[in-house]
Design a protein around this motif. Structure first.
Motif, PDB file in Angstrom:
ATOM      1  N   ILE B  40      -1.101   3.582   2.571  1.00  0.00           N
ATOM      2  CA  ILE B  40      -0.019   3.172   1.670  1.00  0.00           C
ATOM      3  C   ILE B  40       0.946   4.342   1.441  1.00  0.00           C
ATOM      4  N   LYS B  41       0.385   5.516   1.307  1.00  0.00           N
ATOM      5  CA  LYS B  41       1.243   6.698   1.119  1.00  0.00           C
ATOM      6  C   LYS B  41       2.100   6.946   2.374  1.00  0.00           C
ATOM      7  N   ILE B  42       1.504   6.684   3.543  1.00  0.00           N
ATOM      8  CA  ILE B  42       2.286   6.865   4.782  1.00  0.00           C
ATOM      9  C   ILE B  42       3.451   5.877   4.821  1.00  0.00           C
ATOM     10  N   LEU B  54       5.967   3.882  -4.967  1.00  0.00           N
ATOM     11  CA  LEU B  54       4.638   4.274  -4.487  1.00  0.00           C
ATOM     12  C   LEU B  54       3.573   3.953  -5.537  1.00  0.00           C
ATOM     13  N   ASN B  55       3.870   4.268  -6.778  1.00  0.00           N
ATOM     14  CA  ASN B  55       2.898   3.974  -7.836  1.00  0.00           C
ATOM     15  C   ASN B  55       2.616   2.479  -7.956  1.00  0.00           C
ATOM     16  N   TYR B  56       3.666   1.719  -7.802  1.00  0.00           N
ATOM     17  CA  TYR B  56       3.519   0.260  -7.853  1.00  0.00           C
ATOM     18  C   TYR B  56       2.592  -0.201  -6.723  1.00  0.00           C
ATOM     19  N   ARG B  57       2.834   0.330  -5.535  1.00  0.00           N
ATOM     20  CA  ARG B  57       2.000  -0.028  -4.386  1.00  0.00           C
ATOM     21  C   ARG B  57       0.534   0.316  -4.652  1.00  0.00           C
ATOM     22  N   LEU B  58       0.319   1.505  -5.173  1.00  0.00           N
ATOM     23  CA  LEU B  58      -1.063   1.955  -5.379  1.00  0.00           C
ATOM     24  C   LEU B  58      -1.765   1.114  -6.455  1.00  0.00           C
ATOM     25  N   LYS B  59      -1.031   0.790  -7.512  1.00  0.00           N
ATOM     26  CA  LYS B  59      -1.614  -0.070  -8.548  1.00  0.00           C
ATOM     27  C   LYS B  59      -2.016  -1.418  -7.953  1.00  0.00           C
ATOM     28  N   ALA B  60      -1.119  -1.937  -7.118  1.00  0.00           N
ATOM     29  CA  ALA B  60      -1.392  -3.233  -6.490  1.00  0.00           C
ATOM     30  C   ALA B  60      -2.624  -3.134  -5.592  1.00  0.00           C
ATOM     31  N   TYR B  61      -2.682  -2.046  -4.835  1.00  0.00           N
ATOM     32  CA  TYR B  61      -3.821  -1.861  -3.923  1.00  0.00           C
ATOM     33  C   TYR B  61      -5.134  -1.791  -4.696  1.00  0.00           C
ATOM     34  N   ARG B  62      -5.118  -1.009  -5.785  1.00  0.00           N
ATOM     35  CA  ARG B  62      -6.351  -0.850  -6.573  1.00  0.00           C
ATOM     36  C   ARG B  62      -6.774  -2.186  -7.185  1.00  0.00           C
ATOM     37  N   HIS B  63      -5.808  -3.006  -7.477  1.00  0.00           N
ATOM     38  CA  HIS B  63      -6.142  -4.341  -7.976  1.00  0.00           C
ATOM     39  C   HIS B  63      -6.699  -5.210  -6.836  1.00  0.00           C
ATOM     40  N   TRP B  64      -6.034  -5.110  -5.705  1.00  0.00           N
ATOM     41  CA  TRP B  64      -6.396  -5.957  -4.545  1.00  0.00           C
ATOM     42  C   TRP B  64      -7.854  -5.762  -4.140  1.00  0.00           C
ATOM     43  N   ILE B  65      -8.294  -4.475  -4.143  1.00  0.00           N
ATOM     44  CA  ILE B  65      -9.680  -4.251  -3.677  1.00  0.00           C
ATOM     45  C   ILE B  65     -10.716  -4.853  -4.618  1.00  0.00           C
ATOM     46  N   THR B  66     -10.323  -5.222  -5.823  1.00  0.00           N
ATOM     47  CA  THR B  66     -11.273  -5.873  -6.737  1.00  0.00           C
ATOM     48  C   THR B  66     -11.349  -7.386  -6.491  1.00  0.00           C
ATOM     49  N   LEU B  67     -10.434  -7.900  -5.655  1.00  0.00           N
ATOM     50  CA  LEU B  67     -10.356  -9.360  -5.491  1.00  0.00           C
ATOM     51  C   LEU B  67     -11.145  -9.849  -4.276  1.00  0.00           C
ATOM     52  N   THR B  68     -11.464 -11.117  -4.288  1.00  0.00           N
ATOM     53  CA  THR B  68     -12.140 -11.742  -3.149  1.00  0.00           C
ATOM     54  C   THR B  68     -11.131 -12.610  -2.398  1.00  0.00           C
ATOM     55  N   GLU B  69     -11.181 -12.536  -1.104  1.00  0.00           N
ATOM     56  CA  GLU B  69     -10.271 -13.349  -0.286  1.00  0.00           C
ATOM     57  C   GLU B  69     -10.503 -14.821  -0.654  1.00  0.00           C
ATOM     58  N   ASP B 185      -0.817 -11.678  -9.310  1.00  0.00           N
ATOM     59  CA  ASP B 185      -0.714 -13.136  -9.190  1.00  0.00           C
ATOM     60  C   ASP B 185      -1.810 -13.763  -8.326  1.00  0.00           C
ATOM     61  N   ASN B 186      -1.995 -13.242  -7.163  1.00  0.00           N
ATOM     62  CA  ASN B 186      -3.047 -13.774  -6.290  1.00  0.00           C
ATOM     63  C   ASN B 186      -3.395 -12.729  -5.243  1.00  0.00           C
ATOM     64  N   TYR B 187      -4.397 -13.010  -4.470  1.00  0.00           N
ATOM     65  CA  TYR B 187      -4.922 -12.072  -3.482  1.00  0.00           C
ATOM     66  C   TYR B 187      -3.837 -11.564  -2.530  1.00  0.00           C
ATOM     67  N   TYR B 188      -3.071 -12.511  -1.977  1.00  0.00           N
ATOM     68  CA  TYR B 188      -2.071 -12.110  -0.988  1.00  0.00           C
ATOM     69  C   TYR B 188      -0.836 -11.498  -1.626  1.00  0.00           C
ATOM     70  N   ALA B 189      -0.574 -11.842  -2.886  1.00  0.00           N
ATOM     71  CA  ALA B 189       0.527 -11.192  -3.600  1.00  0.00           C
ATOM     72  C   ALA B 189       0.162  -9.728  -3.840  1.00  0.00           C
ATOM     73  N   ALA B 190      -1.075  -9.465  -4.169  1.00  0.00           N
ATOM     74  CA  ALA B 190      -1.517  -8.086  -4.387  1.00  0.00           C
ATOM     75  C   ALA B 190      -1.430  -7.298  -3.088  1.00  0.00           C
ATOM     76  N   LEU B 191      -1.868  -7.929  -1.987  1.00  0.00           N
ATOM     77  CA  LEU B 191      -1.812  -7.264  -0.688  1.00  0.00           C
ATOM     78  C   LEU B 191      -0.372  -6.939  -0.317  1.00  0.00           C
ATOM     79  N   ASN B 192       0.500  -7.925  -0.501  1.00  0.00           N
ATOM     80  CA  ASN B 192       1.906  -7.708  -0.176  1.00  0.00           C
ATOM     81  C   ASN B 192       2.474  -6.562  -1.007  1.00  0.00           C
ATOM     82  N   ALA B 193       2.183  -6.559  -2.308  1.00  0.00           N
ATOM     83  CA  ALA B 193       2.728  -5.530  -3.193  1.00  0.00           C
ATOM     84  C   ALA B 193       2.261  -4.142  -2.765  1.00  0.00           C
ATOM     85  N   ALA B 194       1.085  -4.075  -2.174  1.00  0.00           N
ATOM     86  CA  ALA B 194       0.574  -2.783  -1.738  1.00  0.00           C
ATOM     87  C   ALA B 194       1.229  -2.301  -0.449  1.00  0.00           C
ATOM     88  N   VAL B 195       1.474  -3.210   0.460  1.00  0.00           N
ATOM     89  CA  VAL B 195       1.902  -2.784   1.801  1.00  0.00           C
ATOM     90  C   VAL B 195       3.244  -3.356   2.247  1.00  0.00           C
TER      91      VAL B 195
END
Lengths: 249, 489
Positions: B40-42, B54-69, B185-195
């Motif tokens: 994400i940093k890259i 960048l902070n927004y992306r990282l927050k989203a990523y940290r949320h995403w890893i807690t979710l189940t597909e 919002d949802n799993y894929y929204a979190a993924l999108n926000a991260a990357v």
């Protein structure tokens, strides 16, 4: 123009036509009568090419470009383009497609098949308004979806309008009189009569004699058990009206 | 309601040739596969992003890893199924190697790219452009340019890639970005926000009618790469914009992930019309390959008397999963959803909308037309929610399904939540089948089989097609015709 010889046909596993013979020449009107389930509607559907029916033996020849050809080889749309028209007993609804667009597309497909230029929307509209007078249909029917929300009588008139537009060489009218009140019957019959010429032929499938008061047939055939069992002139229909079908079977 | 078609004697053959399935031979620069904070940093560094992004992306990523597909949740609700996605086996950034300078003329682009878009029907060079439509072109993870910018600038309209907007209009982006679709919002929204990679940004100033239609064309080219675009459209008070979105991808054997977020904001008396013709690669007739299209699209009618409409023709992707929605916050605001979703072969679609009524006298309209052919599965899923504050809310929903062949299925899942008694909701649904008798009727009037089917399908979709801009509706009709060509025997 039409020669049917020893025609056998079935739907699913039920044999409906069992050796039917019929010959129709240009300018003639044939009425096909008979009891319920005798195969009257099947005959007209087979001639138009309905895919649910299978011809098991016999032949149907139809005149195309001055030669008798095997009609059964042609797909339904080619048959229509070659001048065969089936007026449906139960016309189908086509939601979302305006009657105008439908008629225009249909008319132009036939024109193109004949190698002519398609007719423009404006010219076609004018042409159509003339035809609509024949069946006393109001212009607003053109903007409505094909047969959707039409009454029984309106649907039948719409069939005759299509026939007027396509001016077929062989018109097959499948119980066009059923479900019509006497005024609608008269309008439909007059429409058909105005379309009669020396070049085209009409085959009427009907249950009742009353349509024949308006459209005079040259021949009346009685279809029973999948075969034509009696042929006569218009007086045969009157006789059938009086005596029913039992005396023939 | 749910119905599976049966006993129709028609072959279920279909598969049309996907003419956008070619690949562009261009050198790209990708980052290593996999997803973690370093990746994400890259991505953020490649885009030279400010810290808040960048902070927004990282927050989203940290949320995403807690979710189940979502498909792995035991009580999964969507009518789709697919094998487990390995998110570590994807590339999250890919861009043409030759540096693209958005300030420079598009005539200077790599000729391969120009050729690619020409083949897709999107001429980029100045003299060949389609007049009346400005296009932002996104290739894999980057926007390669936007046409007609000068004309738009004159009207004060901002239309550029989101990456560019983050630099050039940070105040607008920061204010609205993620305000309609939060990363939670949802799993894929979190993924999108991260990357998220690229996408378009639009701002229409007060009382301005955008002088031309705006359009973004998305193209996925690189292998094993996900596309995570991000689109943000802000229509200020009293403004109007017509926005069109199109997309295609090469034919590949593996599945590709496309997971976008689109956010629309309409302020007082503003109107946004958003149209999509989605034609991602569907996979072949055995279900190999194709795009997974998992998208979150949502608009908010923030101001009174504002309007948002979503019109979509969903004809591609192996799996489509999206619910373009409208939050009706402003009083007297109006939301609409017009959709045609076509599935064939082994495609799966679960699509629909959400209309959330908050303001008084708000109105929503839903017209959904699903066409299933082959062995495909097509579901409409829609929510109409009337909040306690939504005095006199109105909704009209109509969901029609059409079945072509005997191996496909159609499903309708309407959800209704009403918390204010003054609401009036109407719902109509139907399932029909293109019948042998209908086709025979049209054939017996001289129309060949293909023309007959296209007439029936066009009639069925008419209410939606008429909402599309003209060029799009012509394209949509053709697309549907092509795809159904061999579907009915």
């Amino acid at each position: 123009m039409l020669e049917i010889k020893n025609l056998h046909a079935k739907i699913e596993d039920k044999e409906i036509l069992k050796g039917l013979n019929l010959s129709v020449k240009a300018g003639e009107v044939h009425a096909i009568m008979g009891p319920n389930g005798s195969g009257k509607s099947t005959l007209s559907k087979i001639l138009a090419g309905h895919p649910a029916y299978e011809v098991t033996s016999g032949e149907v020849k139809y005149e195309i470009n001055f030669s008798m050809q095997n009609l059964l080889e042609f797909s339904p749309d080619v048959r229509a383009k070659e001048g065969i028209f089936l007026a449906f007993q139960y016309p189908i609804e086509v939601p979302g497609v305006s009657n105008f667009n439908f008629l225009h597309t249909s008319f132009n497909s036939v024109l193109q098949h004949q190698g002519s230029e398609p007719m423009s929307e404006g010219d076609f509209r004018e042409f159509l308004h003339q035809k609509m007078k024949l069946v006393q249909m109001k212009p607003e029917y053109l903007e409505r979806s094909v047969n959707v929300g039409f009454s029984g009588g309106e649907k039948k008139r719409n069939e005759i309008l299509q026939m007027a537009v396509l001016s077929p060489r062989l018109a097959l009218l499948d119980e066009t009189d059923s479900g019509l009140d006497i005024d609608a019957l008269r309008i439909v019959a007059e429409g058909v009569n105005k379309l009669r010429t020396k070049e085209n032929a009409v085959v009427l499938v009907t249950h009742y004699q009353r349509l024949l008061d308006y459209i005079k047939p040259d021949f009346v055939h009685v279809l029973s058990g999948g075969k034509i069992i009696q042929t006569g002139d218009a007086t045969l229909a009157l006789e059938l009206e009086k005596k029913g079908y039992d005396w023939l079977m | 309601m749910s119905e599976t078609s049966k006993n129709m004697n028609q072959p279920s053959a279909d598969s049309y040739e996907y003419k956008y399935g070619f690949e562009t031979n261009i050198e790209s620069e990708s980052i290593p596969k996999g997803l973690n904070e370093d990746i994400i940093k890259i991505i953020s560094a490649k885009k030279n992003e400010p810290e808040w992004v960048l902070n927004y992306r990282l927050k989203a990523y940290r949320h995403w890893i807690t979710l189940t597909e979502p498909s792995e949740i035991p009580e999964k609700w969507a009518q789709v199924s697919y094998p487990k996605i390995d998110f570590q086996d994807l590339t999250y950034y890919s861009a043409p190697k030759k540096k693209i300078d958005p300030k420079k003329s598009m005539d200077d682009l790599d000729p391969e790219l120009i050729k690619t878009f020409e083949r897709l029907g999107i001429p980029l060079q100045e003299q060949k452009r389609i007049s009346g439509v400005a296009v932002d072109v996104v290739f894999d993870s980057v926007s390669i340019g936007t046409t007609h910018t000068a004309e738009l600038e004159k009207a004060g309209v901002i239309f550029c890639s989101i990456s560019e907007a983050i630099h050039s209009h940070p105040e607008l982006v920061e204010k609205y970005f993620g305000s309609v679709v939060p990363y939670t919002d949802n799993y894929y929204a979190a993924l999108n926000a991260a990357v998220f990679s690229d996408g378009s940004f639009v701002y229409i100033p007060k009382n301005t009618k955008c002088p031309m239609d705006l359009s973004t064309y998305f193209r996925i080219n690189a292998k094993e790469t996900g596309q995570f675009e991000r689109t943000l459209i802000v229509a200020d008070e009293g403004s109007f914009v017509n926005y069109l979105e199109g997309c295609t991808a090469p034919q590949r054997d593996e599945n590709q992930l496309h997971s976008a977020i689109v956010e629309l904001i309409a302020l007082e008396k503003a109107e946004i019309k958003y149209s999509t013709v989605q034609n991602w690669y569907t996979g072949d007739k055995n279900g190999v390959g194709g795009i997974y299209n998992f998208v979150t699209k949502r608009g908010i009618c923030k101001g009174a008397h504002s309007k948002i409409s979503w019109t979509q023709v969903e004809s591609g992707s192996a799996i489509t999963w999206k619910y373009p929605s409208v939050i009706l916050q402003g009083d007297y605001s109006e939301g609409a959803f017009y959709s045609v979703a076509l599935t064939h072969d082994l495609m799966q679609a679960d699509t629909g909308t959400k209309m959330i009524h908050i303001g008084k006298n708000t109105k929503s309209t839903i017209i959904s037309k699903g066409i299933s052919a082959g062995k495909s599965s097509n579901a409409y899923r829609g929510l109409v929610k009337i909040m306690p504050s939504a005095e006199n809310a109105r909704n009209y929903s109509q969901c029609d399904s059409m079945l072509v062949g005997d191996k496909c299925s159609a499903h309708t899942f309407p959800y209704i939540e009403v918390k204010n008694k003054s609401a009036i909701l109407e719902h109509e649904a139907s399932t029909s089948r293109i019948s042998e008798d209908q086709i025979f009727y049209l054939q017996s009037r001289g129309l060949d089989t293909e023309k007959s089917i296209s007439m029936l399908v066009n009639g069925f979709c008419k209410e939606v097609f008429k909402e599309l801009p003209l060029e799009f509706s012509v394209e949509a009709v053709k697309l549907i015709e092509m795809k159904l060509e061999n579907s009915v025997g």
